[in-house]
Write a protein that holds these residues in place. Sequence first.
Motif, short mmCIF file in Angstrom:
data_model
loop_
_atom_site.label_atom_id
_atom_site.label_comp_id
_atom_site.label_asym_id
_atom_site.label_seq_id
_atom_site.Cartn_x
_atom_site.Cartn_y
_atom_site.Cartn_z
N VAL A 1 30.57 41.02 38.18
CA VAL A 1 31.88 40.72 38.75
C VAL A 1 32.93 41.48 37.96
CG1 VAL A 1 31.19 38.46 39.58
CG2 VAL A 1 32.18 38.68 37.30
N ALA A 2 33.98 41.86 38.62
CA ALA A 2 35.07 42.58 37.95
C ALA A 2 36.37 42.11 38.57
CB ALA A 2 34.88 44.08 38.15
N PRO A 3 36.74 40.85 38.28
CA PRO A 3 37.93 40.29 38.92
C PRO A 3 39.16 41.15 38.67
CG PRO A 3 36.71 38.58 37.76
CD PRO A 3 36.11 39.89 37.36
N SER A 4 39.87 41.44 39.75
CA SER A 4 41.08 42.24 39.63
C SER A 4 42.30 41.37 39.93
CB SER A 4 41.02 43.41 40.61
OG SER A 4 40.89 42.93 41.94
N GLY A 5 42.07 40.06 40.04
CA GLY A 5 43.18 39.14 40.33
C GLY A 5 42.64 37.81 40.80
N GLU A 6 43.56 36.93 41.16
CA GLU A 6 43.18 35.60 41.67
C GLU A 6 42.62 35.72 43.08
OE1 GLU A 6 43.70 32.43 39.97
OE2 GLU A 6 43.74 33.97 38.39
N ILE A 7 41.74 34.79 43.44
CA ILE A 7 41.25 34.73 44.82
C ILE A 7 42.41 34.31 45.71
CG2 ILE A 7 39.68 33.55 46.40
CD1 ILE A 7 37.75 33.25 44.01
N ASN A 8 42.54 35.03 46.83
CA ASN A 8 43.72 34.87 47.67
C ASN A 8 43.35 34.36 49.07
OD1 ASN A 8 45.46 36.69 49.78
ND2 ASN A 8 46.69 35.82 48.13
N THR A 9 44.01 33.30 49.51
CA THR A 9 43.72 32.72 50.84
C THR A 9 44.96 32.74 51.72
OG1 THR A 9 42.14 31.21 49.80
CG2 THR A 9 42.84 30.67 52.04
N THR A 10 44.84 33.30 52.92
CA THR A 10 45.95 33.19 53.87
C THR A 10 45.42 32.55 55.16
OG1 THR A 10 45.51 35.43 54.68
CG2 THR A 10 47.25 35.20 53.04
N VAL A 11 46.21 31.67 55.73
CA VAL A 11 45.78 30.94 56.92
C VAL A 11 46.61 31.35 58.12
CG1 VAL A 11 45.60 28.63 57.97
CG2 VAL A 11 44.91 28.97 55.59
N ASN A 12 45.97 31.54 59.24
CA ASN A 12 46.63 31.88 60.50
C ASN A 12 45.99 31.05 61.62
OD1 ASN A 12 47.92 33.05 62.64
ND2 ASN A 12 47.26 35.15 62.21
N LYS A 13 46.71 30.03 62.10
CA LYS A 13 46.16 29.08 63.09
C LYS A 13 44.87 28.45 62.53
CE LYS A 13 48.38 31.38 66.98
NZ LYS A 13 48.26 32.06 68.26
N CYS A 14 43.75 28.58 63.26
CA CYS A 14 42.52 27.94 62.79
C CYS A 14 41.69 28.87 61.91
CB CYS A 14 41.69 27.47 63.98
SG CYS A 14 41.18 28.80 65.05
N ALA A 15 42.26 30.00 61.50
CA ALA A 15 41.49 30.98 60.72
C ALA A 15 42.07 31.19 59.33
CB ALA A 15 41.45 32.30 61.47
N ALA A 16 41.18 31.47 58.37
CA ALA A 16 41.61 31.81 57.02
C ALA A 16 40.99 33.13 56.61
CB ALA A 16 41.18 30.72 56.04
N SER A 17 41.77 33.95 55.89
CA SER A 17 41.23 35.17 55.30
C SER A 17 41.22 34.95 53.80
CB SER A 17 42.12 36.37 55.63
OG SER A 17 42.12 36.59 57.02
N ILE A 18 40.04 35.14 53.20
CA ILE A 18 39.91 34.94 51.75
C ILE A 18 39.52 36.27 51.11
CG2 ILE A 18 38.62 33.75 49.93
CD1 ILE A 18 38.63 31.30 51.52
N HIS A 19 40.33 36.72 50.16
CA HIS A 19 40.01 37.94 49.42
C HIS A 19 39.56 37.54 48.02
CE1 HIS A 19 40.10 41.87 47.63
NE2 HIS A 19 40.36 42.42 48.82
N GLY A 20 38.33 37.88 47.67
CA GLY A 20 37.76 37.43 46.41
C GLY A 20 38.20 38.20 45.19
N HIS A 21 38.84 39.36 45.40
CA HIS A 21 39.27 40.20 44.28
C HIS A 21 38.19 40.34 43.21
CE1 HIS A 21 43.27 41.18 45.63
NE2 HIS A 21 43.47 39.93 45.96
N GLY A 22 36.96 40.53 43.64
CA GLY A 22 35.88 40.81 42.70
C GLY A 22 35.27 39.61 41.99
N HIS A 23 35.70 38.41 42.33
CA HIS A 23 35.07 37.22 41.73
C HIS A 23 33.65 37.07 42.31
CE1 HIS A 23 38.39 35.38 39.37
NE2 HIS A 23 39.14 36.14 40.16
#
Lengths: 323, 323
Positions: free
Chosen positions: A56-78
């Motif tokens: 793993v090479a984390p480049s930042g915090e895990i990021n979650t954005t929600v749009n209606k019934c959907a979420a996009s999660i960016h792991g940033h290398g976690h």
Amino acid sequence: MFVKLDWLESKTRETIAHLPDEEIDIVVDALLWAETTGNSDMGIIKLAGTEPIQDVAPSGEINTTVNKCAASIHGHGHAAPYTTLLGVNKAIELAKHHGVGITGVTGIRTSTLCQTYYLEKIAAADLIGFMCSRSPAVQTGFNSIEPLFGTNPFGFSFPSNEDPFLFDPSTSSMTWYDLIVKNIQGVRLPELTALDDLGNYTCIPQKAMEGALLLRDRSQTNSMMAMTVELLAGPLVGAAFMSLEIEEDWGTFIMTIDPDILCGTQVFKQSVSDAVKIIKESKAAYGTQVRLPGEDSLRKRKEALEIKRVDIDERLLKHVGFM
Amino acid sequence: MFVKLDWLESKTRETIAHLPDEEIDIVVDALLWAETTGNSDMGIIKLAGTEPIQDVAPSGEINTTVNKCAASIHGHGHAAPYTTLLGVNKAIELAKHHGVGITGVTGIRTSTLCQTYYLEKIAAADLIGFMCSRSPAVQTGFNSIEPLFGTNPFGFSFPSNEDPFLFDPSTSSMTWYDLIVKNIQGVRLPELTALDDLGNYTCIPQKAMEGALLLRDRSQTNSMMAMTVELLAGPLVGAAFMSLEIEEDWGTFIMTIDPDILCGTQVFKQSVSDAVKIIKESKAAYGTQVRLPGEDSLRKRKEALEIKRVDIDERLLKHVGFM
């Protein structure tokens, strides 16, 4: 050879000790799920090979954005299993509110391990689950002789009043880490499962790794399932697709459906139980048995947890430095 | 033999003249879609056989109830393609509002005809589509020799900037009406595709109709896809499943996803176009061609609409009383 689960867990924890504590717990849990359900290609071998799970090479915090019934999660290398489990929990939460939940996961650098590990949790929340993942291209399409798709697994889970009904086939003839396991074991590949880098059939794992895996049944339908996974778990969630090389090589699409928006949870769970019973009691061809796919895995897991031991190939234990 | 589309349409209209006007239009449109895309097992033969598409017995108005992003539509015996199209339009409307739309359709007495007919409309609305249908049990499961599942087709559609990417395989070795067509034509079935009523392999259509169809590739994975369709398009939407005999024998599950809730519609459509291009330009095995499944069907349809004629087996035209 049979090894104690306690020993296996502490050896695994040592290997991934550099990860954050909360990530260690999930990675260990997912690796032991794989070993205890008999999926050696998704177990400790994932600590070695071409994409070690602890890389793993984390480049930042895990990021979650929600749009209606959907979420996009960016792991940033976690760690991939940790990020994926966040995605699964989010999809469960979204379905409980909206009736359906979708999560797209990117920003991971390895596979997520067994999909049934996550699908079982979705079923435990009384939801129907579907998930699929794409990864760098190693598999050909119908009639093609160059890598077009990842091994592109997909899986479904259905809650019932007994064990959930779970399955998660890859669309390829075998998984990438199956190939790595067979290479370590020096085992010949089954016929018609792989090509070398010239596009000729090969049964030699090392040659297949330089060439391509074939589709599970080499059919057009199979190719289109691989394409479907590629589109859902690739561009739709913001990951790469086909032979395109962008940073987001890995992607996972997770969907949860609450049966309460249609027939109702209790009716649905009982129907799944009934359907499983009808299959198991149906007339089998001479000398065969009618089985469900998750059945063997869940039985193996129950046995392993009971005897607190699991059977692992000694060559794999040595390969990952546990012996 | 080639027949004029105008003639085919008016003959079809005569046969189903007893249906309400708005239902006639949809049934004719769906039957002509099947014939022009080369799916003779989903075309005019559906006016005959075991479940003639015009055998409707409305017991009331079509009824729609909505719960969050899901709708349940009960057809009360109205024409299956008409009720199904209402379901598709409802799923499109729900997805535009909620990001995802699901419709369960029951209360129909026949198959819905080609799923690509509906999936194409979902793609035209810039949505990802998934649908599947269950029907009375005629197909075995893995290792089983008695009918457990319907022929259980499922299909996906993806919008692109060119033709949409569509496919809708059945999970069985062939569709039920394929069998009916082959019986009329007196054609031998391919080996290992069907069993007689004793559970022995048969290549005789009539014997297979009294026995069971086998899975498309006879694998456990294939069996589990049939099971998945059975659960989604059966109990989840309020229809029967497996060998249970209740009035709601037929069921369809329709799902639509708006790419705008994840990567965005324009990005997604361009990615699908790019993926299709990469596949078509990939290196093919010697003497073969890399093709996409919907490609041939859409080309055939364009040709038929251009020359205003379509090629239909004379035996089928006679069988349905058109000649």
